[in-house]
Design a protein around this motif. Structure first.
Motif, short mmCIF file in Angstrom:
data_model
loop_
_atom_site.label_atom_id
_atom_site.label_comp_id
_atom_site.label_asym_id
_atom_site.label_seq_id
_atom_site.Cartn_x
_atom_site.Cartn_y
_atom_site.Cartn_z
N ASN A 44 32.71 24.23 -66.92
CA ASN A 44 31.63 24.90 -66.03
C ASN A 44 31.76 24.04 -64.50
O ASN A 44 31.43 24.56 -63.35
CB ASN A 44 30.19 24.62 -66.61
N TYR A 45 32.03 22.86 -64.72
CA TYR A 45 32.18 21.76 -63.14
C TYR A 45 33.27 22.67 -62.31
O TYR A 45 33.00 22.55 -61.21
CB TYR A 45 32.51 20.48 -63.55
N PHE A 46 34.04 23.02 -62.97
CA PHE A 46 35.35 23.64 -62.05
C PHE A 46 35.14 24.99 -61.90
O PHE A 46 36.26 25.65 -61.55
CB PHE A 46 36.58 23.48 -63.07
N THR A 47 34.12 25.53 -62.27
CA THR A 47 33.80 27.12 -61.95
C THR A 47 32.92 27.42 -61.08
O THR A 47 31.58 26.74 -60.89
CB THR A 47 33.38 27.68 -63.27
N PHE A 48 33.07 28.33 -59.94
CA PHE A 48 32.05 28.67 -58.97
C PHE A 48 31.61 29.98 -58.98
O PHE A 48 32.36 30.91 -59.18
CB PHE A 48 32.79 28.37 -57.44
N ALA A 69 32.60 25.86 -50.34
CA ALA A 69 33.52 24.65 -49.81
C ALA A 69 32.76 23.53 -50.70
O ALA A 69 31.88 23.63 -51.52
CB ALA A 69 33.04 24.38 -48.31
N VAL A 70 32.87 22.37 -50.42
CA VAL A 70 32.52 21.18 -51.14
C VAL A 70 31.15 21.10 -51.38
O VAL A 70 30.47 20.83 -52.49
CB VAL A 70 33.06 19.73 -50.76
N LYS A 71 30.26 21.40 -50.43
CA LYS A 71 28.91 21.55 -50.65
C LYS A 71 28.47 22.56 -51.64
O LYS A 71 27.50 22.08 -52.28
CB LYS A 71 28.23 21.91 -49.03
N GLU A 72 29.06 23.59 -51.69
CA GLU A 72 28.54 24.71 -52.64
C GLU A 72 29.34 24.48 -53.96
O GLU A 72 28.68 24.76 -54.99
CB GLU A 72 28.81 25.84 -52.07
#
Length: 206
Positions: A44-48, A69-72
């Motif tokens: 889940n951490y690597f999923t957007f 981007a890194v913020k999102e």
């Protein structure tokens, strides 16, 4: 002897600075990825999932940008990559702007766009992009996109070589901030009243 040693040190520092500038961008990381400390992570951490809305929304009324981007998407930290989806209603523009930390690769997936950028010699490069075309905006240069179609929207996907490319909007930075009116008037060879009128268009809506 001391003078020679000093020159060698100065040359070494100069070469080091030049090399650092040539490699400017996201710093390399010494691990596979960067994760929150003292937390267990899974897939889940690597999923957007923030772009799912694209498939359930109608055409926007104004130009809009959806960023990954890194913020999102914190998993992008240290990976030197990010995305944005840009949606252009008919007749809309993405005003002149820059990305100080990355080049931009724009891929048109709907409609067509008129695009361009200006290099450091003030030469303008323009192109009309059709569905499936890709255009690169070099790092740090002022560029824009315009959907000149009066009826149909356009959509593009942008890829960046940084997890945080940054965006500097030229109109907003100049007329939406507190730069002195006289300085802007002299810079644009106009009068203060014209500058005030331009700033009024960028004032926050009540």
């Amino acid at each position: 002897m001391a003078s020679t040693s000093f020159k060698i040190v100065v040359l070494f520092i100069a070469f080091a600075v030049i090399a650092q500038m040539a490699m400017a961008g996201d710093p390399d990381i010494l691990t596979d990825f960067i994760a929150p400390t003292n937390q267990s992570i899974d897939g889940n951490y690597f999923t957007f999932t923030g772009l799912r809305v694209l498939f359930f929304q109608g055409a926007p009324g104004n130009f809009t940008v959806l960023k990954a981007a890194v913020k999102e998407f914190p998993a992008l930290e240290g990976q030197s990559v990010s995305y944005a989806v840009l949606k252009y209603p008919a007749g809309s523009v993405n005003p002149p702007h820059t990305h100080p930390r990355a080049a931009e690769l724009l891929f048109v997936i709907q409609g067509s766009l008129n695009v361009g950028f200006i290099d450091t010699t003030n030469k303008l490069f323009t192109q009309t992009l059709q569905l499936g075309d890709i255009f690169v905006f070099p790092k740090g240069l002022v560029h824009f996109q315009f959907n000149s179609d009066s009826q149909d929207p356009a959509v593009a996907v942008s890829a960046f070589g940084s997890c945080n490319a940054g965006t500097v909007s030229i109109p907003n930075n100049l007329f939406g901030t507190d730069i002195d009116d006289t300085i802007l008037a002299k810079s644009f060879k106009t009068d203060v009243d014209t500058i005030k009128a331009l700033k009024a268009g960028f004032a926050p809506k009540a």
